[in-house]
Enzyme design. Sequence first.
Site, short mmCIF file in Angstrom:
data_model
loop_
_atom_site.label_atom_id
_atom_site.label_comp_id
_atom_site.label_asym_id
_atom_site.label_seq_id
_atom_site.Cartn_x
_atom_site.Cartn_y
_atom_site.Cartn_z
CG ASN A 11 39.83 34.49 38.81
OD1 ASN A 11 39.99 35.39 39.56
ND2 ASN A 11 38.37 34.03 39.42
NE ARG A 69 37.66 36.76 43.65
CZ ARG A 69 37.04 37.19 42.38
NH1 ARG A 69 36.78 38.71 42.16
NH2 ARG A 69 36.09 37.48 41.83
CB CYS A 70 40.81 30.90 40.71
SG CYS A 70 41.21 29.33 40.05
N GLY A 71 43.35 29.66 43.05
CA GLY A 71 44.14 29.47 43.56
C GLY A 71 45.06 28.19 41.75
#
Length: 116
Positions: A8, A10-12
């Site tokens: 994902n 958007r996931c750091g």
Amino acid sequence: MQVTLYYNGRCGTSRKVLDKLRAAGIEPAVVEYLKTPLDHAEIEALLERLAIPARGLLRTKEALYRELGLDDPALDDAALVEAMVAHPILIERPIVVCDRGARICRPAETLDALLG
């Protein structure tokens, strides 16, 4: 070594794991499961590879987890898989699958055991 990363953007932590793989000279096959959701069979195969029950793959930090009542211990694996198929955001990430095994790489340092 062939590596698949369930990712994902958007996931750091997902981004950090991708960076760690590339730094190790590995260009993984990236599955952006929010853009291309997994079906029942794919989630069940992933669970088998991870050797965990469906509850272990759920992202419990998502508000949707509580909204759908997925914290109910009476729910079986089939119901939880159905929820993940319908709402891919509920799948924990990132997940790395390779010939050495499969892991949910949270924290990102969990990847080291697969690369070691």
